[in-house]
Design an enzyme around this catalytic site. Sequence first.
Site, PDB file in Angstrom:
ATOM      1  N   ASN A 166      53.452  75.949  82.558  1.00 43.38           N
ATOM      2  CA  ASN A 166      52.291  76.813  82.757  1.00 43.38           C
ATOM      3  C   ASN A 166      51.787  76.734  84.195  1.00 43.38           C
ATOM      4  O   ASN A 166      52.336  76.014  85.025  1.00 43.38           O
ATOM      5  CB  ASN A 166      51.184  76.439  81.771  1.00 43.38           C
ATOM      6  N   HIS A 198      54.221  54.939  98.013  1.00 41.62           N
ATOM      7  CA  HIS A 198      54.142  54.276  99.315  1.00 41.62           C
ATOM      8  C   HIS A 198      53.948  52.780  99.080  1.00 41.62           C
ATOM      9  O   HIS A 198      53.518  52.367  97.996  1.00 41.62           O
ATOM     10  CB  HIS A 198      52.992  54.842 100.153  1.00 41.62           C
ATOM     11  N   ALA A 244      45.894  66.064  76.503  1.00 38.76           N
ATOM     12  CA  ALA A 244      45.316  66.605  77.735  1.00 38.76           C
ATOM     13  C   ALA A 244      44.544  65.523  78.489  1.00 38.76           C
ATOM     14  O   ALA A 244      43.866  64.692  77.892  1.00 38.76           O
ATOM     15  CB  ALA A 244      44.392  67.782  77.414  1.00 38.76           C
TER      16      ALA A 244
END
Length: 377
Positions: A166, A198, A244
């Site tokens: 999406n 990093h 979510a």
Amino acid sequence: MILDPGHIEENTSLRWRHHFRYTSNPYVASRPDISSPHSTHHSVTMDQPFSTAAALKQQYHGIEVSFPAGNNDFRAVRNSCAAACRAFNSTPEDADAKIRGEKWLDIVKPGRPKKEDGTSAEEGTMVTHDQAISNPALKATIPFVKPPLWVDYGTRLKVASSTFINRNCVILDTPVADLIIGERCNIGTNCTIVCVGHPVSLEGRRSSKLSTGAPVTIGNDVWIGANVTILPGVSIGNGAVIGAGTLVNCNIPPMTLAVGSPVRLVKSLVSTEDKPLNLIKTVCESTKFTNSLPMEQWDGTDSAFRAAQAAQLAQQSRRGSEQVAIQRREEQRERLRKSEIVVIAAVTTVVLALLMLFSLFFFAGLYLGGRRGCIDL
């Protein structure tokens, strides 16, 4: 590979979560600067809730690789991918599948051979995943990806043709580690998949100025909700569901529901298909289907909206008035109960006083009567 139901919720001790954090994420386990301070090796013990932990560790593995992202050749690949992403994002969603497919392949396969008609020789006819859904006779060759999309390199990004991505997906991939997304996956809006990192130490970031890359693997039939972030070195097993807003910082076993930030495993999933309660097959049917929450009287006009809002406020006011009335009745009952207690206490006090007086007069009479008898003798 199906997990035993109930194992996740029954064995969520701090010790297990600590062990799972440092052994199931190969990206973390491969870094001595952030590995577990309490163990020198990463073994799998028998008291872990997942009997498949060892298999997961063997199946999903990756090595962290450092690379100079600031060098000209790496920068040139990023710039080329950025240009391809701009071209893809400027393409309308309803554009021809051939155009959308070409723009997608420019991101993930920029150096592919092309035919004169603009299609890739290795891909053949362009069929996007959304076309295959509407026409089962077709087989998708290009995933359905809604713009905008942002990819860093694209050189080791592999997305299955039956997958849907999406809007606003950010993929921070690297040229030194694969990012694989399996078949029939659904990736929600605003998701971020990170393969780059990093050095953790300040001195390492100052001196080396290197970036690190670790692979990410998303299995088949995975549903990733909106606003999910997936960190480097993570593997998500087949059939998993990521809620979510989840931060995925460790491996997710197959057929598992995972939510939270950081992620926590909620329960194992069954493979039986959910039967839809209401099935709408056409747009015409959808216009006749009533499905709304409060304020269903709204017909799209401001006056109707204000009327529905006023009705809702009036209903809330009535409920508030009823609650106030109930509270007042309760207060009145409480006062009556207190008054009854006071009256009962007063009556009891008077009765006790009268009894005491009666007893006093009675014993005084007996005493005086005895004295008089003594005098008469």
